[in-house]
Scaffold this active site. Structure first.
Site, PDB file in Angstrom:
ATOM      1  N   ASP A  54       0.826  -1.202   0.000  1.00 22.63           N
ATOM      2  CA  ASP A  54       0.000   0.000   0.000  1.00 22.63           C
ATOM      3  C   ASP A  54       0.865   1.258   0.000  1.00 22.63           C
ATOM      4  OD1 ASP A  54      -2.505   1.510   0.309  1.00 22.63           O
ATOM      5  OD2 ASP A  54      -1.762   1.924   2.323  1.00 22.63           O
ATOM      6  N   ASP A 110       2.781   1.763  -3.758  1.00 22.60           N
ATOM      7  CA  ASP A 110       2.057   1.978  -5.015  1.00 22.60           C
ATOM      8  C   ASP A 110       2.115   3.441  -5.450  1.00 22.60           C
ATOM      9  OD1 ASP A 110       0.437   2.977  -3.050  1.00 22.60           O
ATOM     10  OD2 ASP A 110      -1.374   1.902  -3.649  1.00 22.60           O
ATOM     11  N   ARG A 130       4.323   7.653  -9.124  1.00 25.22           N
ATOM     12  CA  ARG A 130       5.120   8.858  -9.390  1.00 25.22           C
ATOM     13  C   ARG A 130       6.343   8.537 -10.244  1.00 25.22           C
ATOM     14  NH1 ARG A 130       3.205   9.848  -4.140  1.00 25.22           N
ATOM     15  NH2 ARG A 130       4.957   8.742  -3.181  1.00 25.22           N
ATOM     16  N   ASP A 158      -6.951   4.223  -4.837  1.00 22.49           N
ATOM     17  CA  ASP A 158      -6.088   3.875  -3.714  1.00 22.49           C
ATOM     18  C   ASP A 158      -6.827   4.016  -2.390  1.00 22.49           C
ATOM     19  OD1 ASP A 158      -3.554   3.257  -2.415  1.00 22.49           O
ATOM     20  OD2 ASP A 158      -3.514   5.352  -1.840  1.00 22.49           O
ATOM     21  N   HIS A 159      -7.450   5.179  -2.182  1.00 28.94           N
ATOM     22  CA  HIS A 159      -8.160   5.394  -0.919  1.00 28.94           C
ATOM     23  C   HIS A 159      -9.380   4.487  -0.814  1.00 28.94           C
ATOM     24  CE1 HIS A 159      -5.666   8.667   0.388  1.00 28.94           C
ATOM     25  NE2 HIS A 159      -5.881   9.352  -0.721  1.00 28.94           N
TER      26      HIS A 159
END
Length: 263
Positions: free
Chosen positions: A40, A43, A48, A61-62
């Site tokens: 987590d 990623d 980036r 993601d969230h």
């Protein structure tokens, strides 16, 4: 996936969160949780590095993190700890109390403090900023009332299903909040968030029918619990799929695939 496996182990070896699973299960929980947190964390760095970060990635993601929370909560935490000094209190009650005291309350306090700082800096309204918390409070209250009235004691007998169903409802609410943030919507209560609460009045009413029907609810509570899980899972997946399609179409990007850059 790591937390799903961990939750399955918890369900197999402690289906009611009231028995001690083998010690290796706890080791597996720790290892799988470590792997989940590691992947987590990396990623975002990978996104980036490949210049592929986007609002869709942030939302995904969230959203995935909150989707995983209900599986994390279904892991038996203290079933191996001897508690001779409080033998009459069920283990799941102890776990809930400890989670509330050492996780929920400090987190809420910290978050409210951070929100207040931002609101004061922007000279906004604290009431509007916190209005989106009302569905969360209503959800917790509804689930607590349902559990209290439940003639079959769903919290004791089916804790995994209740946690998973409520976890997906939480995930839906969080997804709506993240979406409002990404779209820079005006602060305040969003009516769409109340969709996560639609099923609870039926569940509570069904539990109340047991009071006038010799302890037997109108609809079997296990079926109601399965329907609750199906509803919240479907609600969450509908939000996720529809939002992902809209964002990728608007930005001209792909889901689960990095667009090739022209040389």
């Amino acid at each position: 996936m790591f937390l799903v496996v961990s939750a399955l182990l918890g369900y197999i070896y402690s289906s009611h969160l009231d028995t001690a699973p083998p010690r290796w299960v706890h080791l597996a929980h720790g290892l799988l949780l470590f792997l989940y947190q590691t992947f987590d964390a990396v990623d975002g760095k990978q996104a980036r590095r490949t210049s592929s970060s986007s609002p869709l990635g942030e939302l995904f993601d969230h959203g995935a993190e909150w989707w995983a929370q209900d599986f994390r909560k279904s892991i038996p935490l203290l079933s191996w700890v001897p508690l001779p000094f409080i033998p009459d209190i069920p283990l799941y009650i102890i776990v809930m109390i400890l989670m509330i005291l050492f996780a929920v309350i400090p987190t809420i306090g910290s978050n409210v403090s951070n929100v207040q700082k931002v609101v004061e800096a922007r000279k906004g309204s604290m009431v509007l900023a916190l209005a989106m918390l009302l569905p969360f409070i209503a959800l917790l209250t509804g689930v607590a009332v349902w559990s209290y009235l439940s003639p079959s004691d769903i919290m004791r007998n089916q804790p995994h299903l209740l946690v998973i169903g409520t976890g997906f409802a939480f995930g839906y609410l969080v997804g709506r909040m993240i979406l409002a943030h990404l779209c820079d919507e005006p602060k305040g209560l969003k009516t769409g968030m109340c969709m996560s609460l639609v099923f609870l009045p039926f569940a509570i009413a069904n539990a109340l029918t047991a009071k006038i029907n010799a302890g037997i609810p109108l609809v079997d509570e296990l079926l109601v619990l399965f329907l609750y899980c199906a509803y919240t899972v479907g609600l969450y997946l509908h939000l996720a799929v529809s939002v992902v399609h809209e964002i990728k179409d608007a930005l001209g990007i792909y889901c689960f695939r990095i667009t090739r850059k022209e040389a």
